[in-house]
Design a protein around this motif. Structure first.
Motif, PDB file in Angstrom:
ATOM      1  N   ALA A  97       0.831  -1.195   0.000  1.00 52.19           N
ATOM      2  CA  ALA A  97       0.000   0.000   0.000  1.00 52.19           C
ATOM      3  C   ALA A  97       0.873   1.256   0.000  1.00 52.19           C
ATOM      4  N   ILE A  98       0.321   2.325  -0.547  1.00 53.74           N
ATOM      5  CA  ILE A  98       1.006   3.622  -0.576  1.00 53.74           C
ATOM      6  C   ILE A  98       0.031   4.691  -0.103  1.00 53.74           C
ATOM      7  N   SER A  99       0.519   5.897   0.052  1.00 49.22           N
ATOM      8  CA  SER A  99      -0.354   7.018   0.376  1.00 49.22           C
ATOM      9  C   SER A  99      -1.308   7.275  -0.775  1.00 49.22           C
ATOM     10  N   ALA A 100      -2.554   7.577  -0.461  1.00 53.41           N
ATOM     11  CA  ALA A 100      -3.546   7.860  -1.496  1.00 53.41           C
ATOM     12  C   ALA A 100      -3.187   9.112  -2.289  1.00 53.41           C
ATOM     13  N   ASN A 101      -2.314   9.960  -1.746  1.00 56.53           N
ATOM     14  CA  ASN A 101      -1.922  11.195  -2.428  1.00 56.53           C
ATOM     15  C   ASN A 101      -0.623  11.068  -3.217  1.00 56.53           C
ATOM     16  N   LYS A 102      -0.026   9.907  -3.173  1.00 59.28           N
ATOM     17  CA  LYS A 102       1.263   9.719  -3.840  1.00 59.28           C
ATOM     18  C   LYS A 102       1.092   9.758  -5.360  1.00 59.28           C
ATOM     19  N   VAL A 103       2.002  10.423  -6.037  1.00 62.80           N
ATOM     20  CA  VAL A 103       2.033  10.422  -7.498  1.00 62.80           C
ATOM     21  C   VAL A 103       2.838   9.209  -7.961  1.00 62.80           C
ATOM     22  N   VAL A 104       2.208   8.357  -8.727  1.00 56.13           N
ATOM     23  CA  VAL A 104       2.833   7.121  -9.194  1.00 56.13           C
ATOM     24  C   VAL A 104       3.455   7.363 -10.563  1.00 56.13           C
ATOM     25  N   LYS A 105       4.718   7.074 -10.684  1.00 57.91           N
ATOM     26  CA  LYS A 105       5.414   7.221 -11.961  1.00 57.91           C
ATOM     27  C   LYS A 105       5.132   5.990 -12.825  1.00 57.91           C
ATOM     28  N   ILE A 106       4.657   6.217 -14.047  1.00 54.20           N
ATOM     29  CA  ILE A 106       4.184   5.122 -14.881  1.00 54.20           C
ATOM     30  C   ILE A 106       4.777   5.203 -16.285  1.00 54.20           C
ATOM     31  N   GLY A 107       4.952   4.024 -16.895  1.00 55.44           N
ATOM     32  CA  GLY A 107       5.401   3.936 -18.273  1.00 55.44           C
ATOM     33  C   GLY A 107       4.412   3.135 -19.093  1.00 55.44           C
ATOM     34  N   LEU A 108       4.401   3.390 -20.400  1.00 61.03           N
ATOM     35  CA  LEU A 108       3.519   2.686 -21.327  1.00 61.03           C
ATOM     36  C   LEU A 108       4.324   1.701 -22.162  1.00 61.03           C
ATOM     37  N   VAL A 109       3.825   0.488 -22.247  1.00 65.56           N
ATOM     38  CA  VAL A 109       4.438  -0.522 -23.107  1.00 65.56           C
ATOM     39  C   VAL A 109       3.495  -0.743 -24.281  1.00 65.56           C
ATOM     40  N   GLY A 110       3.889  -0.253 -25.439  1.00 64.96           N
ATOM     41  CA  GLY A 110       3.004  -0.224 -26.602  1.00 64.96           C
ATOM     42  C   GLY A 110       2.491   1.193 -26.796  1.00 64.96           C
ATOM     43  N   LEU A 111       2.735   1.750 -27.963  1.00 65.48           N
ATOM     44  CA  LEU A 111       2.377   3.146 -28.233  1.00 65.48           C
ATOM     45  C   LEU A 111       1.528   3.251 -29.496  1.00 65.48           C
TER      46      LEU A 111
ATOM     47  N   ALA B 264      -5.686  10.090 -20.713  1.00 68.98           N
ATOM     48  CA  ALA B 264      -6.206   9.772 -19.377  1.00 68.98           C
ATOM     49  C   ALA B 264      -5.132   9.960 -18.319  1.00 68.98           C
ATOM     50  N   LEU B 265      -3.915   9.543 -18.606  1.00 66.78           N
ATOM     51  CA  LEU B 265      -2.836   9.697 -17.636  1.00 66.78           C
ATOM     52  C   LEU B 265      -2.483  11.170 -17.419  1.00 66.78           C
ATOM     53  N   ARG B 266      -2.474  11.928 -18.494  1.00 64.10           N
ATOM     54  CA  ARG B 266      -2.141  13.348 -18.355  1.00 64.10           C
ATOM     55  C   ARG B 266      -3.221  14.117 -17.613  1.00 64.10           C
ATOM     56  N   GLY B 267      -4.430  13.572 -17.577  1.00 65.28           N
ATOM     57  CA  GLY B 267      -5.511  14.215 -16.839  1.00 65.28           C
ATOM     58  C   GLY B 267      -5.671  13.720 -15.422  1.00 65.28           C
ATOM     59  N   ASN B 268      -4.805  12.809 -14.983  1.00 65.00           N
ATOM     60  CA  ASN B 268      -4.920  12.233 -13.642  1.00 65.00           C
ATOM     61  C   ASN B 268      -3.732  12.690 -12.791  1.00 65.00           C
ATOM     62  N   PRO B 269      -3.966  13.501 -11.753  1.00 64.43           N
ATOM     63  CA  PRO B 269      -2.859  14.010 -10.948  1.00 64.43           C
ATOM     64  C   PRO B 269      -2.175  12.937 -10.114  1.00 64.43           C
ATOM     65  N   GLY B 270      -2.779  11.743 -10.058  1.00 62.21           N
ATOM     66  CA  GLY B 270      -2.173  10.658  -9.297  1.00 62.21           C
ATOM     67  C   GLY B 270      -1.072   9.935 -10.039  1.00 62.21           C
ATOM     68  N   PHE B 271      -0.915  10.237 -11.345  1.00 61.41           N
ATOM     69  CA  PHE B 271       0.119   9.579 -12.143  1.00 61.41           C
ATOM     70  C   PHE B 271       1.014  10.612 -12.821  1.00 61.41           C
ATOM     71  N   GLU B 272       2.252  10.238 -13.000  1.00 57.57           N
ATOM     72  CA  GLU B 272       3.184  10.979 -13.848  1.00 57.57           C
ATOM     73  C   GLU B 272       3.615  10.051 -14.971  1.00 57.57           C
ATOM     74  N   LEU B 273       3.244  10.382 -16.203  1.00 62.70           N
ATOM     75  CA  LEU B 273       3.644   9.573 -17.346  1.00 62.70           C
ATOM     76  C   LEU B 273       5.098   9.910 -17.679  1.00 62.70           C
ATOM     77  N   VAL B 274       5.969   8.943 -17.450  1.00 58.61           N
ATOM     78  CA  VAL B 274       7.408   9.182 -17.581  1.00 58.61           C
ATOM     79  C   VAL B 274       7.895   8.909 -18.994  1.00 58.61           C
ATOM     80  N   ALA B 275       7.489   7.770 -19.569  1.00 56.02           N
ATOM     81  CA  ALA B 275       8.007   7.376 -20.877  1.00 56.02           C
ATOM     82  C   ALA B 275       7.156   6.245 -21.443  1.00 56.02           C
ATOM     83  N   GLY B 276       7.463   5.893 -22.676  1.00 48.01           N
ATOM     84  CA  GLY B 276       6.805   4.770 -23.318  1.00 48.01           C
ATOM     85  C   GLY B 276       7.795   3.992 -24.153  1.00 48.01           C
TER      86      GLY B 276
ATOM     87  N   ARG C  25       6.444   6.456 -32.348  1.00 47.04           N
ATOM     88  CA  ARG C  25       7.074   7.551 -31.616  1.00 47.04           C
ATOM     89  C   ARG C  25       6.113   8.737 -31.535  1.00 47.04           C
ATOM     90  N   PRO C  26       5.075   8.654 -30.697  1.00 47.53           N
ATOM     91  CA  PRO C  26       4.133   9.774 -30.585  1.00 47.53           C
ATOM     92  C   PRO C  26       4.797  11.005 -30.001  1.00 47.53           C
TER      93      PRO C  26
END
Length: 314
Positions: free
Chosen positions: A2-16, A27-39, A45-46
C-alpha cells in the motif's frame, strides 16, 4: 504494498499504438495521481513522450518508473507483463488480460506472489450508465437480454493484422467489451450454450458471431457481434424484465433509456475512470483481476461452430 492515497505514481507505457495515443496518454495526463514518464514501442514515436525501442531500454533509462500499462497486442502481453511484475512494478493490462485464460491466471498468481497490483482492465465497465443498469437489474427478475455490438474493423483497427491472427480474437476484441458489461451487471455467472463463428477463409479469428448464453439462473442472453458494420456503429445492450420493464443501454454504456424514456446521456470517460481505479488499487495494495469476460470468449471458441466467411480484404 500500500502507498499514500496522495502519492504520485510514476508510470510507463508498453506499446504506443492507437489505443495508447487515443486513450491512455490523455487519461494519464488528466490524472494528478500519475506521472507519465516514458513509453516504449519497436516503431511508434508519438509526440510529447520519451520513447524507447523496448521495455528493458525504457526501464534502464527510467528506473524510477513504478507502474506499467501494457498496451500491446494480446499475443505478446503475457511475457511482457510477467517480466514487468518480476521487477516489482504494478501492472495495468489492456483488455483482454491475455491471449488465453491460462496466461491470465498465471499473471494473477504471480502478482500476488510479488505483492504488487495487477489490474485486468475492462474499460466498458466504467461507462457512465453501467452502474445504473446494474442497479435496475438488481431490483428485477429478468426475462431476457440481447447484445448488439457492431463496428467497422477498418475504422478502429486499420492495418492491424494481429486482430485476425490466432489469439487476436477477431470480432471478440470489441465484443468482449459488451461481455464485460454483461458480467458486471447481471450479478451471476454466464454460460455459453451455442456460438456460430464466421471466420474469413484467410483469417484465424471470427469477423462475426451469433451467440446464445444463459445466466446461471436461466435468463437467456443473445449476442450478435459484427466487425463489418458501416456508417453508424452499434454498441447496445437490451434487457427485459418479467414485469414488462425494458432497459436500453446504448453507445457502449453512455446512453440509458428505461421504458422508452431517456435517463442518461453522457460523454465517454472510461479510461479516466480506469486509471482512477488503478491508483486506488495501488494505494490500498490490492488487485482487480476478474477474467469472467475472457472465459466466455474461451467457451465460445471451445464449443462454437466454425462457418467459412468470405475473404477479408483490408
Amino acid at each position: 504494498m500500500a502507498i499514500s492515497a496522495n502519492k504520485v505514481v510514476k508510470i510507463g507505457l508498453v506499446g504506443l499504438g492507437k489505443i495508447a495515443v487515443d486513450q491512455h496518454i490523455p487519461a494519464l495526463r488528466g490524472n494528478p495521481g500519475f506521472e507519465l514518464v516514458a513509453g516504449c514501442s519497436p516503431n511508434a514515436r508519438p509526440d510529447g513522450i520519451p520513447a524507447y525501442p523496448s521495455m528493458e531500454a525504457m526501464l534502464a533509462a527510467h528506473p524510477e518508473i513504478e507502474a506499467l500499462a501494457i498496451c500491446t497486442p494480446p499475443q505478446v502481453r503475457h511475457r511482457i507483463a510477467k517480466d514487468a511484475l518480476a521487477t516489482g512494478r504494478h501492472v495495468f493490462l489492456e483488455k483482454p488480460p491475455g491471449a488465453t485464460l491460462g496466461e491470465a491466471e498465471v499473471l494473477r498468481s504471480f502478482a500476488a506472489e510479488k505483492g504488487v497490483t495487477l489490474l485486468a482492465s475492462w474499460h466498458s465497465r466504467f461507462a457512465p450508465a453501467v452502474s445504473l443498469t446494474r442497479a435496475w437489474i438488481a431490483q428485477r427478475k429478468l426475462k431476457s437480454m440481447h447484445i448488439v455490438w457492431k463496428e467497422n474493423v477498418r475504422q478502429w483497427h486499420p492495418g492491424q493484422a494481429w486482430i485476425f491472427a490466432p489469439g487476436g480474437m477477431g470480432v471478440f476484441d470489441p465484443g468482449i467489451n459488451a461481455l464485460s458489461i454483461l458480467t458486471a451487471v447481471v450479478g451471476d455467472a454466464v454460460i455459453v450454450k451455442k456460438a456460430d463463428l464466421h471466420i474469413p477463409v484467410n483469417c484465424d479469428a471470427p469477423i462475426a458471431v451469433e451467440m446464445e448464453m444463459t445466466t446461471a439462473q436461466g435468463v437467456p442472453v443473445r449476442a450478435d457481434f459484427d466487425f463489418l458494420q458501416e456508417n453508424l456503429q452499434t454498441w447496445s445492450i437490451f434487457a427485459e424484465a418479467e414485469d414488462g420493464g425494458k432497459l436500453s443501454l446504448g453507445m457502449g454504456g453512455a446512453i440509458l433509456e428505461i421504458d422508452g424514456q431517456p435517463v442518461m446521456k453522457e460523454a465517454e470517460r472510461e479510461y479516466p475512470g480506469l486509471y482512477a481505479h488503478f491508483h486506488e488499487l495501488i494505494a490500498s495494495g490490492a488487485s482487480d483481476a476478474d477474467f469472467a469476460p475472457l472465459r466466455i470468449v474461451a467457451d465460445a471458441f471451445m464449443l462454437g461452430k466454425r462457418i467459412a466467411a468470405p475473404e477479408y480484404i483490408e
